[in-house]
Design an enzyme around this catalytic site. Structure first.
Site, short mmCIF file in Angstrom:
data_model
loop_
_atom_site.label_atom_id
_atom_site.label_comp_id
_atom_site.label_asym_id
_atom_site.label_seq_id
_atom_site.Cartn_x
_atom_site.Cartn_y
_atom_site.Cartn_z
N GLU A 1 -3.79 7.37 -3.98
CA GLU A 1 -3.63 6.14 -3.21
C GLU A 1 -3.50 4.94 -4.15
O GLU A 1 -4.27 4.82 -5.10
CB GLU A 1 -4.84 5.94 -2.29
CG GLU A 1 -4.71 4.75 -1.36
CD GLU A 1 -5.99 4.49 -0.60
OE1 GLU A 1 -6.11 4.89 0.56
OE2 GLU A 1 -6.90 3.86 -1.19
N TYR B 1 0.85 -1.20 0.00
CA TYR B 1 0.00 0.00 0.00
C TYR B 1 0.88 1.24 0.00
O TYR B 1 1.84 1.33 0.77
CB TYR B 1 -0.87 0.00 1.27
CG TYR B 1 -1.63 1.30 1.50
CD1 TYR B 1 -2.98 1.39 1.17
CD2 TYR B 1 -1.00 2.42 2.03
CE1 TYR B 1 -3.68 2.57 1.37
CE2 TYR B 1 -1.69 3.60 2.24
CZ TYR B 1 -3.03 3.67 1.90
OH TYR B 1 -3.72 4.84 2.10
#
Ligand code: GDP
Ligand code: MN
Length: 380
Positions: free
Chosen positions: A190, A101
């Site tokens: 993101e 991530y």
């Protein structure tokens, strides 16, 4: 403005962040053609402005064009947390060895951009932050210094990456993400998951990209990406009329002047055990047309049962607002009860104007709390 995954990936691609090749499809037949053109295994991905599509059945693998068509048929029309799927992104499927991530967001309290990186990707990042906060590496970027290469190394090492090829690829993506963030005036970029393939190749498998609305004038090509059809029709109407409007799900329509007062009004309605139907800021004007525009937006929401008009006159004069309300009532048929609280500049005159005209469905309240209580009762 939130972008769809495929739009965010296009910006990633422009910034040099590796993504898979894909095509957009709006029907099952188009999905089949897209899969045939891409060749091999593909992944059929629902394009909706909300996360968690995988868990909701909005992301499926397909081994052939026929299978892509069948999966597309299943996903199109699906309701994913209130968002109906009308578009699909058909992408060459990736093999996944690891899911990481990486994000860059705007940290308002620090007045800096904030990187977050963890090797525990793929899942909800909130879960990682709550359960294993030590696994989430956070790093701010000083806007005056800009990005420094040591910052990418810090993220990569603190995140526990040991493979030199991964370190190198991810450090490069970290740097490019900052370039994309600045270049496109982003509020959030993101990548979840940022994957490593069995062959050791790193790429962005998903994208969540939010661009600052106030910077859209600098990015006409991004402004054009806005999907008017998917927007809430009331919010679209409000934007066209330059009314600041946010839909909530209660039954008391809230109209104030100035964001601070309007937010307080939402709070006071809640305090009076009511449920605000919206947040609507008349802004500094308060002229008749502004009132007509605001009321026409609020009353378009069928859940609204009463309206609380809370005005504090400063530069905006209460007599002007009172005339605006009367003009609005004469121009539109409005049967909903309206409670008005006026205070500040020319409040007495404003109240007198309303009392003289005395429309049947309008009452004037002496204080904000009293007005909120009345509106909540009328909505019940
Ligand atoms: P989200 O659920 O809305 O966050 O959508 P993502 O794009 O992040 O996809 C969710 C999950 O689907 C990923 O974490 C992967 O596990 C899986 N997925 C997505 N694309 C692929 C792909 O190309 N190949 C494989 N094997 N899995 C994929
Ligand atoms: Mn994701």
């Amino acid at each position: 403005m939130d972008l769809y995954e495929y739009q965010g990936k296009e910006l990633f691609r422009l910034a040099g962040i590796p993504v898979s090749e894909g095509r957009l499809a709006t029907s099952a037949a188009e999905a089949r053609d897209a899969a045939a053109a891409l060749g091999g295994q593909v992944v059929v991905k629902a394009q909706v402005l909300t996360g968690g599509r995988g868990k909701a059945g909005g992301i499926k693998l397909a081994a052939s064009p026929e299978e892509a068509e069948a999966r597309a048929d299943e996903i199109l029309g699906l309701d994913i947390r209130g968002h109906v799927v009308r578009k699909l992104w058909i992408e060459q499927a990736s093999e996944i060895a690891k899911e990481y991530y990486l994000s860059l967001t705007f940290d308002r309290s620090a007045k800096r951009a904030l990187y977050m990186f963890t090797t525990r990707g793929g899942v909800d990042i909130e879960e990682v932050a709550a359960e294993t906060p030590e696994a989430l590496v956070r790093l701010h970027v000083d806007p005056l210094e800009g990005f420094r290469p040591w910052q990418a190394r810090r993220l990569v090492y603190a995140g526990g990456l040991t493979d030199p090829s991964e370190q190198k690829q991810i450090a490069s993506i970290v740097e490019r993400l900052y370039e994309a963030f600045v270049r496109f005036d982003a509020m959030l970029c993101e990548i979840n998951p940022l994957i490593v393939t069995p062959g050791g190749e790193v790429k962005a498998l998903d994208s969540k990209f939010t661009v600052d609305d106030n910077a859209l004038y600098r990015h006409p090509q991004i402004a054009e990406m806005r999907d008017v059809e998917a927007d809430d029709p009331l919010e679209t109407l409000a934007r066209e009329k330059h009314v600041t409007y946010v839909k909530l799900d209660g039954d008391v329509g809230v109209l104030g002047n100035g964001a601070g007062l309007t937010m307080s009004t939402v709070d006071v309605v809640t305090f009076a055990r009511g449920r605000p139907a919206n947040f609507c800021d008349l802004g500094g004007g308060g002229d008749a047309q502004g009132v007509v525009d605001a009321l026409s937006v609020i009353t378009r929401d069928p859940k609204v049962k009463a309206i609380f008009f809370n005005i504090f006159g400063g530069i905006t004069r209460c007599d002007e607002v009172a005339r605006g309300i009367l003009q609005a009532l004469s121009e539109m048929t409005l049967e909903l009860p309206i409670v008005v609280r006026l205070d500040g500049t020319n409040a007495d005159e404003g109240r007198r104007i309303l009392a003289d005209a005395a429309p049947a469905n309008l009452s004037v309240a002496p204080t904000m709390l009293e007005g909120a209580k009345q509106a909540v009762e009328l909505a019940a």
